[in-house]
Design an enzyme around this catalytic site. Structure first.
Site, PDB file in Angstrom:
ATOM      1  N   ASP A 234      41.408  37.599  39.547  1.00  0.00           N
ATOM      2  CA  ASP A 234      41.635  39.031  39.394  1.00  0.00           C
ATOM      3  C   ASP A 234      42.732  39.304  38.363  1.00  0.00           C
ATOM      4  OD1 ASP A 234      39.773  39.925  41.280  1.00  0.00           O
ATOM      5  OD2 ASP A 234      41.182  39.567  42.926  1.00  0.00           O
ATOM      6  N   HIS A 235      42.686  40.498  37.812  1.00  0.00           N
ATOM      7  CA  HIS A 235      43.773  41.002  36.972  1.00  0.00           C
ATOM      8  C   HIS A 235      44.653  41.932  37.818  1.00  0.00           C
ATOM      9  CE1 HIS A 235      42.276  39.730  32.895  1.00  0.00           C
ATOM     10  NE2 HIS A 235      41.226  39.461  33.662  1.00  0.00           N
TER      11      HIS A 235
END
Length: 210
Positions: free
Chosen positions: A73-74
């Site tokens: 994920d960012h």
């Protein structure tokens, strides 16, 4: 004829990248696959082009081509999504990577049980648990846990049906044939191939009782 194994017990095809991984006996990693922080249990394999991160994978797991497990994920709760926030050393000579961010990523492990089948192009999100004997359909996006011996399909993945009734599934988990040694599996090969599930269970439960 029996295949030749590396000293580590795995068959690693060309152009693979494995980082901080453990591979069990009779495992196989398909051409061009990338594995990072992965435990791959005995007899499990992935086909070509898989990308697997931060996962504990049981025995006899069947992973088709182009599967993604544990995609990273960012930081969605910050001013920017971009990886300059945590891969900062790529942009400034005096900036360090954000180690805490990477540690948090690594801790969000996927757990996959024994004898699971993951279809072509499926995606399994971080922190998801896939139960023993489950099937993930091709192209499915799995965002939540999958119960043992359950088939899920779609985007997001939803239950299609059970593979076996609950009691049959419980008996299979109690039998735990995936823990049998290599010779015992060989001796039972004909029965694995030819017996219906109830016949197989009855025969080998009886063996255990005696």
């Amino acid at each position: 004829m029996p295949r030749e194994l590396t000293p580590e017990g795995a068959l690693i095809h060309p152009d693979c990248t494995l980082t901080d991984c453990e591979t069990g006996a009779y495992t196989e990693v398909g051409r061009g696959s990338i594995l990072n922080n992965v435990v791959l249990g005995d007899y499990s394999y992935c086909a070509r082009g898989c990308d697997i991160a931060n996962a504990t994978i049981g025995k006899f797991v069947n992973i088709a081509a182009n599967v993604r497990i544990g995609p990273t994920d960012h930081p969605m709760d910050r001013a920017s999504l971009h990886h300059f926030l945590y891969r900062s050393d790529l942009y400034w000579h005096d900036a360090a990577p954000h180690d805490a961010f990477f540690a948090a990523r690594a801790a969000r492990r996927v757990t996959i049980g024994h004898d699971v089948w993951i279809g072509h192009g499926a995606i399994i999100r971080p922190e998801v648990t896939i139960g023993h004997g489950a099937i993930v359909g091709a192209g499915a996006v799995v965002t939540r846990d999958v119960a043992p011996y359950t088939i899920v399909v779609g985007v997001p993945a939803e239950k299609l049906r059970r593979r076996f009734p609950k009691q049959t599934a419980r008996r299979l988990m109690d039998l735990a044939w995936w823990d049998w040694d290599h010779d015992r599996l060989h001796m039972a090969l004909h029965d694995f191939r030819h017996l219906e599930i109830e016949e197989f269970l009855a025969k080998y439960e009886d063996v255990l009782l005696h």
